[in-house]
Motif scaffolding. Structure first.
Motif, PDB file in Angstrom:
ATOM      1  N   LEU A   1       0.871  -1.172   0.000  1.00 45.75           N
ATOM      2  CA  LEU A   1       0.000   0.000   0.000  1.00 45.75           C
ATOM      3  C   LEU A   1       0.910   1.224   0.000  1.00 45.75           C
ATOM      4  O   LEU A   1       1.703   1.418   0.927  1.00 45.75           O
ATOM      5  N   VAL A   2       0.825   2.050  -1.046  1.00 41.82           N
ATOM      6  CA  VAL A   2       1.731   3.188  -1.197  1.00 41.82           C
ATOM      7  C   VAL A   2       1.011   4.467  -0.791  1.00 41.82           C
ATOM      8  O   VAL A   2      -0.041   4.804  -1.345  1.00 41.82           O
ATOM      9  N   VAL A   3       1.564   5.178   0.182  1.00 45.22           N
ATOM     10  CA  VAL A   3       0.949   6.398   0.700  1.00 45.22           C
ATOM     11  C   VAL A   3       1.873   7.588   0.482  1.00 45.22           C
ATOM     12  O   VAL A   3       3.098   7.444   0.437  1.00 45.22           O
ATOM     13  N   ASN A   4       1.275   8.756   0.366  1.00 41.67           N
ATOM     14  CA  ASN A   4       2.022  10.002   0.207  1.00 41.67           C
ATOM     15  C   ASN A   4       2.140  10.663   1.576  1.00 41.67           C
ATOM     16  O   ASN A   4       1.146  11.108   2.152  1.00 41.67           O
ATOM     17  N   GLU A   5       3.370  10.728   2.098  1.00 39.27           N
ATOM     18  CA  GLU A   5       3.554  11.212   3.467  1.00 39.27           C
ATOM     19  C   GLU A   5       3.750  12.726   3.555  1.00 39.27           C
ATOM     20  O   GLU A   5       4.236  13.242   4.558  1.00 39.27           O
ATOM     21  N   THR A   6       3.359  13.460   2.513  1.00 44.09           N
ATOM     22  CA  THR A   6       3.460  14.907   2.574  1.00 44.09           C
ATOM     23  C   THR A   6       2.558  15.474   3.673  1.00 44.09           C
ATOM     24  O   THR A   6       1.530  14.879   4.023  1.00 44.09           O
ATOM     25  N   LYS A   7       2.962  16.610   4.197  1.00 43.38           N
ATOM     26  CA  LYS A   7       2.205  17.271   5.269  1.00 43.38           C
ATOM     27  C   LYS A   7       1.779  18.656   4.795  1.00 43.38           C
ATOM     28  O   LYS A   7       2.579  19.396   4.216  1.00 43.38           O
ATOM     29  N   VAL A   8       0.521  18.990   5.012  1.00 42.07           N
ATOM     30  CA  VAL A   8      -0.002  20.291   4.606  1.00 42.07           C
ATOM     31  C   VAL A   8       0.492  21.365   5.569  1.00 42.07           C
ATOM     32  O   VAL A   8       0.444  21.191   6.792  1.00 42.07           O
ATOM     33  N   ILE A   9       0.973  22.457   5.018  1.00 43.76           N
ATOM     34  CA  ILE A   9       1.369  23.576   5.873  1.00 43.76           C
ATOM     35  C   ILE A   9       0.190  24.555   5.983  1.00 43.76           C
ATOM     36  O   ILE A   9      -0.598  24.686   5.043  1.00 43.76           O
ATOM     37  N   PRO A  10       0.037  25.230   7.130  1.00 43.74           N
ATOM     38  CA  PRO A  10      -1.038  26.221   7.283  1.00 43.74           C
ATOM     39  C   PRO A  10      -0.686  27.474   6.489  1.00 43.74           C
ATOM     40  O   PRO A  10      -0.270  28.501   7.032  1.00 43.74           O
ATOM     41  N   SER A  11      -0.851  27.383   5.188  1.00 46.08           N
ATOM     42  CA  SER A  11      -0.227  28.328   4.255  1.00 46.08           C
ATOM     43  C   SER A  11      -1.076  29.548   3.910  1.00 46.08           C
ATOM     44  O   SER A  11      -0.663  30.368   3.089  1.00 46.08           O
ATOM     45  N   ARG A  12      -2.236  29.696   4.510  1.00 45.84           N
ATOM     46  CA  ARG A  12      -3.096  30.848   4.210  1.00 45.84           C
ATOM     47  C   ARG A  12      -2.881  31.913   5.284  1.00 45.84           C
ATOM     48  O   ARG A  12      -3.242  31.733   6.454  1.00 45.84           O
ATOM     49  N   LEU A  13      -2.299  33.033   4.862  1.00 51.95           N
ATOM     50  CA  LEU A  13      -1.986  34.115   5.786  1.00 51.95           C
ATOM     51  C   LEU A  13      -2.897  35.308   5.534  1.00 51.95           C
ATOM     52  O   LEU A  13      -3.019  35.783   4.401  1.00 51.95           O
ATOM     53  N   LEU A  14      -3.524  35.802   6.581  1.00 53.42           N
ATOM     54  CA  LEU A  14      -4.399  36.960   6.497  1.00 53.42           C
ATOM     55  C   LEU A  14      -3.788  38.106   7.294  1.00 53.42           C
ATOM     56  O   LEU A  14      -3.433  37.951   8.465  1.00 53.42           O
ATOM     57  N   GLY A  15      -3.629  39.253   6.646  1.00 53.12           N
ATOM     58  CA  GLY A  15      -3.018  40.396   7.315  1.00 53.12           C
ATOM     59  C   GLY A  15      -3.414  41.703   6.665  1.00 53.12           C
ATOM     60  O   GLY A  15      -4.542  41.856   6.189  1.00 53.12           O
ATOM     61  N   GLU A  16      -2.491  42.652   6.634  1.00 54.10           N
ATOM     62  CA  GLU A  16      -2.801  43.963   6.062  1.00 54.10           C
ATOM     63  C   GLU A  16      -1.586  44.536   5.345  1.00 54.10           C
ATOM     64  O   GLU A  16      -0.434  44.188   5.650  1.00 54.10           O
ATOM     65  N   LYS A  17      -1.870  45.384   4.372  1.00 53.14           N
ATOM     66  CA  LYS A  17      -0.808  46.076   3.645  1.00 53.14           C
ATOM     67  C   LYS A  17      -0.280  47.203   4.521  1.00 53.14           C
ATOM     68  O   LYS A  17      -1.057  48.010   5.061  1.00 53.14           O
ATOM     69  N   GLU A  18       1.027  47.218   4.680  1.00 54.69           N
ATOM     70  CA  GLU A  18       1.621  48.246   5.527  1.00 54.69           C
ATOM     71  C   GLU A  18       1.451  49.626   4.891  1.00 54.69           C
ATOM     72  O   GLU A  18       1.602  49.810   3.683  1.00 54.69           O
ATOM     73  N   GLY A  19       1.086  50.581   5.733  1.00 56.22           N
ATOM     74  CA  GLY A  19       0.916  51.958   5.270  1.00 56.22           C
ATOM     75  C   GLY A  19      -0.520  52.321   4.960  1.00 56.22           C
ATOM     76  O   GLY A  19      -0.898  53.483   5.069  1.00 56.22           O
TER      77      GLY A  19
ATOM     78  N   SER B   1      11.503  37.241  13.477  1.00 56.00           N
ATOM     79  CA  SER B   1      12.465  36.812  14.492  1.00 56.00           C
ATOM     80  C   SER B   1      11.982  35.480  15.051  1.00 56.00           C
ATOM     81  O   SER B   1      10.808  35.339  15.402  1.00 56.00           O
ATOM     82  N   GLY B   2      12.894  34.507  15.126  1.00 57.72           N
ATOM     83  CA  GLY B   2      12.504  33.200  15.646  1.00 57.72           C
ATOM     84  C   GLY B   2      12.503  32.140  14.556  1.00 57.72           C
ATOM     85  O   GLY B   2      13.265  32.214  13.596  1.00 57.72           O
ATOM     86  N   VAL B   3      11.631  31.155  14.722  1.00 58.20           N
ATOM     87  CA  VAL B   3      11.545  30.012  13.801  1.00 58.20           C
ATOM     88  C   VAL B   3      10.335  30.193  12.890  1.00 58.20           C
ATOM     89  O   VAL B   3       9.202  30.290  13.379  1.00 58.20           O
ATOM     90  N   PHE B   4      10.580  30.256  11.581  1.00 57.15           N
ATOM     91  CA  PHE B   4       9.506  30.537  10.628  1.00 57.15           C
ATOM     92  C   PHE B   4       8.357  29.535  10.762  1.00 57.15           C
ATOM     93  O   PHE B   4       7.178  29.917  10.767  1.00 57.15           O
ATOM     94  N   GLU B   5       8.689  28.246  10.847  1.00 57.50           N
ATOM     95  CA  GLU B   5       7.647  27.221  10.905  1.00 57.50           C
ATOM     96  C   GLU B   5       6.746  27.396  12.128  1.00 57.50           C
ATOM     97  O   GLU B   5       5.525  27.162  12.055  1.00 57.50           O
ATOM     98  N   GLU B   6       7.321  27.802  13.236  1.00 56.98           N
ATOM     99  CA  GLU B   6       6.516  28.012  14.449  1.00 56.98           C
ATOM    100  C   GLU B   6       5.599  29.219  14.292  1.00 56.98           C
ATOM    101  O   GLU B   6       4.435  29.189  14.723  1.00 56.98           O
ATOM    102  N   ILE B   7       6.101  30.276  13.660  1.00 60.18           N
ATOM    103  CA  ILE B   7       5.288  31.475  13.426  1.00 60.18           C
ATOM    104  C   ILE B   7       4.159  31.163  12.444  1.00 60.18           C
ATOM    105  O   ILE B   7       3.019  31.572  12.642  1.00 60.18           O
ATOM    106  N   LEU B   8       4.489  30.405  11.395  1.00 61.91           N
ATOM    107  CA  LEU B   8       3.470  30.041  10.403  1.00 61.91           C
ATOM    108  C   LEU B   8       2.388  29.190  11.048  1.00 61.91           C
ATOM    109  O   LEU B   8       1.194  29.360  10.773  1.00 61.91           O
TER     110      LEU B   8
END
Length: 341
Positions: free
Chosen positions: A56-74, A135-142
């Motif tokens: 049984l062949v499985v894809n072990e990829t992991k989804v990252i929480p890749s949707r970021l909501l914020g604001e344009k500076e200025g 500042s810090g670890v990108f993956e933890e912030i994401l």
């Protein structure tokens, strides 16, 4: 062939909005290519169709929480960045909204400045290259700020991020889940292993091209999205040995199929390799490494429906889908499963 050849009628209420609990209690349509028969069961019945010596062949990829909501500076204008692919350590390719306001040189802020994004340049398909400052670890912030990139046809809020993640997810990098694997529980996987069926991981990072419609009417004009894949020496050896000894290679999901078919050739041997694949599998294709497939029910006119049509025949695929609609199966990412034998 034409894109319209792969259309079918799907009532909107059959598009699953939330996952089934427990995972393996989703329904499972079993289609046997040998006699074109259909059975209606549940996913926990899967071991009935496996035998010792299969893999049984499985894809072990992991989804990252890749949707970021914020604001344009200025200006404070609300913005969204959807990460697609890491290009360098802090540089990503992504989709942005509103595109007309996020030109090169623009900065966006997320989490009150915890994460800042600098728009570097536009890409050929309308996306952006983005450099992140933090500042810090990108993956933890994401993980703290990002949301799961659910498909556009899912409108309900996902209460538990892990429900859009397989229980065997390991290597972070996908913008979407390999959803056929969402039906597995650790207990079901243990039961399968105890039968003498080896579960073999491969890797393909799923891009958002999975959800993009085929815009060309003639399939030969369609440009397939490219995704990164990896097959290890051990995985290739075990798959080849199993098939040589009479076992079947059963892929969990179309991503596993695309991985193995990209890593094999006319000799029907899987090779250990890694790279980027834009393989487009349509009816008439001869499979080199895949014997059976576990998959979900796919969008009309999608490349995924075309892939399973290559495995079971276009007319049979549409007939089975009509049956699934009649039987009120749940469709798409959080929907029910189909086993093609």
């Amino acid at each position: 062939m034409k894109t319209s050849d792969f259309d079918y009628n799907l009532p909107e209420e059959l598009i699953a909005q939330t996952p089934i609990e427990p995972r393996d209690h989703s329904r499972m349509l079993v289609y046997n290519r040998a006699d074109q028969s259909i059975q209606h069961l549940h996913f926990y019945d899967l071991p009935r169709f496996l035998k010792k010596g299969d893999v049984l062949v499985v894809n072990e990829t992991k989804v990252i929480p890749s949707r970021l909501l914020g604001e344009k500076e200025g200006t404070g204008v609300p913005v969204e960045i959807l990460l697609l692919k890491r290009l360098e350590r802090d540089v990503w390719e992504g989709l942005v909204r509103p595109g007309r306001r996020l030109k090169p040189g623009t900065f966006c802020s997320f989490g009150g400045g915890l994460l800042r994004a600098e728009i570097i340049e536009s890409t050929e398909d309308g996306g952006r290259k983005v450099r992140f400052h933090y500042s810090g670890v990108f993956e933890e912030i994401l993980d703290q700020l990002g949301q799961m990139p659910l498909p556009p046809y899912i409108h309900e809020k996902l209460e538990d991020k892990n429900r859009y993640q397989t229980v065997y997810a390991k290597e972070a990098g996908s913008a979407a889940a390999p959803t056929a694997g969402l039906h597995f529980t650790p207990e079901l996987m243990d039961k399968i292993r105890d039968m003498g069926v080896e579960i073999i991981p491969v890797l393909l990072h799923v891009g958002l091209g999975t959800f993009r419609p085929v815009k060309a009417e003639d399939l030969s004009d369609h440009h397939m999205h490219v995704e990164h894949y990896e097959v290890t020496e051990e995985a290739a050896r075990k798959i080849n040995e199993a098939r040589k000894n009479g076992g079947r290679c059963i892929c969990v999901g179309t991503t596993s199929v695309r991985t193995l078919e990209s890593a094999s050739g006319e000799d029907d041997q899987v090779r250990a390799e890694s790279g980027d694949t834009g393989i487009f599998i349509t009816p008439g294709y001869r499979f080199h490494a895949v014997d059976s497939l576990i998959t979900n029910f796919h969008l009309p006119q999608s490349t995924l429906l075309m892939l399973i049509s290559a495995l079971m025949g276009r007319e049979e695929a549409l007939r089975v889908y009509e049956e699934a609609v009649r039987e009120r199966y749940r469709f798409f990412s959080f929907g029910d499963a189909m086993l093609i034998l």
